[in-house]
Scaffold this motif. Structure first.
Motif, PDB file in Angstrom:
ATOM      1  N   ASN A  57       0.825  -1.124   0.113  1.00 41.29           N
ATOM      2  CA  ASN A  57       0.041  -0.193   0.129  1.00 41.29           C
ATOM      3  C   ASN A  57       0.831   1.274   0.049  1.00 41.29           C
ATOM      4  O   ASN A  57       0.529   2.035  -0.606  1.00 41.29           O
ATOM      5  CB  ASN A  57      -0.710   0.054   1.184  1.00 41.29           C
ATOM      6  N   ARG A  58       1.824   1.181   0.920  1.00 35.61           N
ATOM      7  CA  ARG A  58       2.644   2.289   0.954  1.00 35.61           C
ATOM      8  C   ARG A  58       3.559   2.649  -0.370  1.00 35.61           C
ATOM      9  O   ARG A  58       3.737   3.752  -0.917  1.00 35.61           O
ATOM     10  CB  ARG A  58       3.807   2.262   2.017  1.00 35.61           C
ATOM     11  N   GLU A 100       2.503   1.640  -3.633  1.00 43.37           N
ATOM     12  CA  GLU A 100       1.572   2.023  -4.576  1.00 43.37           C
ATOM     13  C   GLU A 100       1.218   3.574  -4.206  1.00 43.37           C
ATOM     14  O   GLU A 100       1.093   4.255  -5.262  1.00 43.37           O
ATOM     15  CB  GLU A 100       0.314   1.452  -4.441  1.00 43.37           C
ATOM     16  N   ARG A 101       0.922   4.124  -2.870  1.00 43.12           N
ATOM     17  CA  ARG A 101       0.810   5.265  -2.607  1.00 43.12           C
ATOM     18  C   ARG A 101       1.941   6.259  -2.957  1.00 43.12           C
ATOM     19  O   ARG A 101       1.847   7.412  -3.489  1.00 43.12           O
ATOM     20  CB  ARG A 101       0.257   5.697  -0.989  1.00 43.12           C
ATOM     21  N   GLU A 120       1.628   9.178  -5.417  1.00 47.55           N
ATOM     22  CA  GLU A 120       2.137  10.524  -4.899  1.00 47.55           C
ATOM     23  C   GLU A 120       3.173  11.009  -6.010  1.00 47.55           C
ATOM     24  O   GLU A 120       3.257  12.425  -6.235  1.00 47.55           O
ATOM     25  CB  GLU A 120       2.675  10.672  -3.478  1.00 47.55           C
TER      26      GLU A 120
END
Length: 388
Positions: free
Chosen positions: A162-163, A165-166, A170
């Motif tokens: 998740n990090r 992908e985030r 970003e």
């Protein structure tokens, strides 16, 4: 407290197959210790073992739909069936991966009680109660601990993905924002530079079209000025557009950006084209004007001259620049309003975005820009800090 994310992976037929295989091996290892004795002496218990065990293997397939209920039901079956021990273990581990302590304690206790029940009623030879209890406790504790470890690892991997992908999203958003900002800056530069040149061309062409008393030499001189202005506009347009060519690997060819010292040349050029410019520079030059601030002042003066050419051709324009390193730079541009019947605007169209772009540019530098009417004059005033 926020609910934990669903980190359980999707199960394929291969995932189901190896889980069932492990359950089958575990059930066989437990039941084979009592299967012969049950067939010979406890035929009813043997039949119960088989029926409940098969039902447990079917029921465990639906463990993700109602994890706790399925685990508790299979645990109750395993109290009378050693064959159900494998499905009971799988269901309990599945509950433990959710890492909800009430569920872990409830299902773990139920499985321990079921194991104690089965080892009590099953015809096990040399069954020592203390040893059996310790074994059941160790197995169930290890089983639930293994489920907690799997759940923790799944959540960790989910958070890392998740990090990642985030961070990727970003980064893409930052790149998109940077591109948009840069393109907006380039668009502002294009307006400031090209509009100024095209206005000069339009004015020169309009003057030649209006005059019918020019001889051939003066006409050629005027056309030569139009050609030079058009060439300058083309060169500056090429310089600005060249920045937009992301796939161009050639070295940049753009000319240096204007500075405060270039304002004199800008005013002289405007005067040579017939504009009445009253330019007064009162800036304290003991310290050189920073390039970014000087470039913004240059663009303000350039846009002021362009606006006079468009909306009040032939009018006198007064430009005053003052300030210094301590108080910043103030630029005031004023010209008479076009209110006489003899005045006529130039043929150059205006997009109405010049002052808007100047205001944005000025505010980005930490300054202010105001426009107002004082008597019969239009006044454009800007203030910029010495350094932004």
């Amino acid at each position: 407290m926020e609910p934990r994310p669903d980190t359980q992976p999707e199960l394929t037929w291969v995932s189901h197959a190896w889980r069932y295989a492990v359950c089958l091996v575990f059930s066989a290892a437990i039941w084979q210790t009592v299967a012969r004795a049950e067939w010979q002496d406890h035929r009813l218990l043997f039949m119960a073992e088989v029926v409940l065990g098969l039902a447990a293997f079917v029921l465990v397939y639906f463990r993700r739909r109602a994890p706790v209920r399925v685990a508790m039901l299979i645990a109750a079956m395993s109290a009378l069936s050693g064959i159900a021990a494998g499905p009971a273990t799988l269901a309990a581990v599945s509950v433990a991966t959710r890492r909800r302590w009430r569920e872990v304690v409830l299902v773990g206790s139920a499985n321990f009680a079921a194991a104690q029940t089965w080892t009590t009623i099953a015809p096990i030879e040399d069954n020592d109660f203390l040893v059996t209890t310790l074994v059941n406790l160790a197995v169930n504790t290890g089983m639930m601990g293994w489920g907690l470890y799997i759940g923790s690892r799944r959540e960790l991997l989910w958070n890392l993905r998740n990090r990642a992908e985030r961070a990727e999203l970003e980064q893409e958003l930052r790149l998109t924002q940077a591109r948009s900002t840069e393109r907006a800056r380039i668009a502002g530069e294009m307006h400031d530079v090209v509009a100024h040149r095209i206005t000069q061309v339009s004015m020169q062409a309009g003057a030649l079209a209006f005059r019918d008393d020019l001889d051939g030499d003066r006409l050629r001189e005027g056309l030569g000025q139009i050609q030079r202005q058009a060439n300058d506009a083309l060169h500056e347009l090429r310089d600005v557009l060249g920045v937009l060519r992301e796939d161009d690997a050639s070295p940049p060819t753009a000319r240096p950006q204007p500075t405060y010292d270039d304002i004199d040349a800008l005013v002289d050029e405007a005067r040579s084209l017939g504009l009445d410019v009253d330019w007064a520079d009162h800036v304290d030059r003991d310290v050189p004007v920073p390039p970014a601030t000087g470039r913004t002042v240059y663009r303000i003066v350039q846009e002021g001259i362009t606006n006079v050419r468009k909306h009040a051709p032939g009018a006198e324009v007064a430009i005053r620049s003052s300030g210094g390193a301590r108080g910043g730079i103030t630029v005031v541009i004023s010209n008479p309003l076009r209110d006489r019947p003899g005045d006529r605007p130039s043929g150059a169209p205006g997009a109405g975005l010049g002052l808007v772009g100047l205001r944005e540019r000025t505010e980005l530098r930490g300054g202010r820009l105001h426009q107002r009417t004082v008597g019969s004059r239009f006044v454009l005033e800007a203030w910029l800090p010495w350094t932004a």
